[in-house]
Design an enzyme around this catalytic site. Sequence first.
Site, PDB file in Angstrom:
ATOM      1  N   SER A  95       7.375   6.437   4.538  1.00 39.42           N
ATOM      2  CA  SER A  95       7.500   6.326   3.386  1.00 39.42           C
ATOM      3  C   SER A  95       8.626   6.129   2.528  1.00 39.42           C
ATOM      4  O   SER A  95       9.456   5.361   3.141  1.00 39.42           O
ATOM      5  CB  SER A  95       6.274   7.355   2.617  1.00 39.42           C
ATOM      6  OG  SER A  95       6.044   6.660   1.287  1.00 39.42           O
ATOM      7  N   ASP A 143      -4.060   1.888   3.340  1.00 38.70           N
ATOM      8  CA  ASP A 143      -3.078   2.921   2.798  1.00 38.70           C
ATOM      9  C   ASP A 143      -3.007   2.450   1.430  1.00 38.70           C
ATOM     10  O   ASP A 143      -2.953   1.350   0.814  1.00 38.70           O
ATOM     11  CB  ASP A 143      -1.748   2.416   3.475  1.00 38.70           C
ATOM     12  CG  ASP A 143      -0.536   3.394   2.969  1.00 38.70           C
ATOM     13  OD1 ASP A 143      -0.556   3.585   1.628  1.00 38.70           O
ATOM     14  OD2 ASP A 143       0.336   3.443   3.538  1.00 38.70           O
ATOM     15  N   HIS A 152      -2.093   6.611   4.744  1.00 39.05           N
ATOM     16  CA  HIS A 152      -0.817   7.101   4.637  1.00 39.05           C
ATOM     17  C   HIS A 152      -0.422   8.139   5.017  1.00 39.05           C
ATOM     18  O   HIS A 152       0.672   8.646   5.024  1.00 39.05           O
ATOM     19  CB  HIS A 152      -0.296   6.762   3.137  1.00 39.05           C
ATOM     20  CG  HIS A 152       1.270   6.550   2.961  1.00 39.05           C
ATOM     21  ND1 HIS A 152       1.908   5.378   3.151  1.00 39.05           N
ATOM     22  CD2 HIS A 152       1.975   7.333   2.253  1.00 39.05           C
ATOM     23  CE1 HIS A 152       3.145   5.664   2.752  1.00 39.05           C
ATOM     24  NE2 HIS A 152       3.112   6.930   2.291  1.00 39.05           N
TER      25      HIS A 152
END
Length: 305
Positions: free
Chosen positions: A167, A248, A284
């Site tokens: 991320s 995600d 995610h």
Amino acid sequence: MSGLELVSKNRCFNGYLFKYKHTSKVLGNVTMHFNIYLPLCAIDSSSSSPSPSPLSNGSASKVPLLYFLSGLTCTEDNMIIKSGAIRFLSELKIALVTPDTSPRGAGVEGEDDAWDLGTGAGFYVNATTPKWSKHYNMYSYVNEELPELINANFNVDSQRVSIFGHSMGGHGALISALKNPGKFKSVSLFAPICNPIDCNPGQKAFTEYLGKLTPETQPLWESYDACCLVKIYDGPCLDIMLDQGDNDDFLKRGDLLPDHFMAAAENNKELVKVQNRLHPTFDHSYWFVQTFIEDHIRFHAEHLS
């Protein structure tokens, strides 16, 4: 061990996980923590208790090294606890360093007010605005100060180093590799923020840390954006593996923009080789990271061997 204080030490598989703290000069003298996993071959076996100090008696070997940069809200512990990486690091005799994601307790007004700015959200840039510039210099921390500490104090091979991240940490890993040609043998990414200039979390952080986007500040913004950097990368051929789940939520709302990075990398495909993998139904979370962590470590092992 200059400037380092041992916080904890735990045996795990064929190695030890050490947590250290130290005072960071580039972050304005705040106390920072990091974890380092060392396989047994990198630890001096002549002492009565395992020690990571590099000794010249030949009992410890220098091993290749991975850096992992974590995402928003994370600390130095999230990846090392949740990813399941140590089993594979132990097998392949690779060291791992996991730094924190920002200074903590720096005393910057409002640093704890939002999950995506300030504490836990350093975005791996060097801040230039007066409010943040004393303490929020995570780019220099992860690319200069921390590696100097690691190379000086542990049995790691400074010529065999790779980097990966998740991320916001994927953003950090990408810009670190693209801004420092030849420093890292390989890069891999879990759901990275690829184009911060064009997404809400990136714009929020960059505005605070680097100043409002204007013609004068645009070059500074672009110097921390992987989509801009990959177009002008001019170094040794760089291999990148990018994993993304199609379920995600951050991808769906346009915060990650991997398609922007793939399009930009296509303009420099002779020097930047991207393996782009889209995984149906994955989100995610660290469940996603845990599922594919072995692939990433073996990918890096091939480049570090």
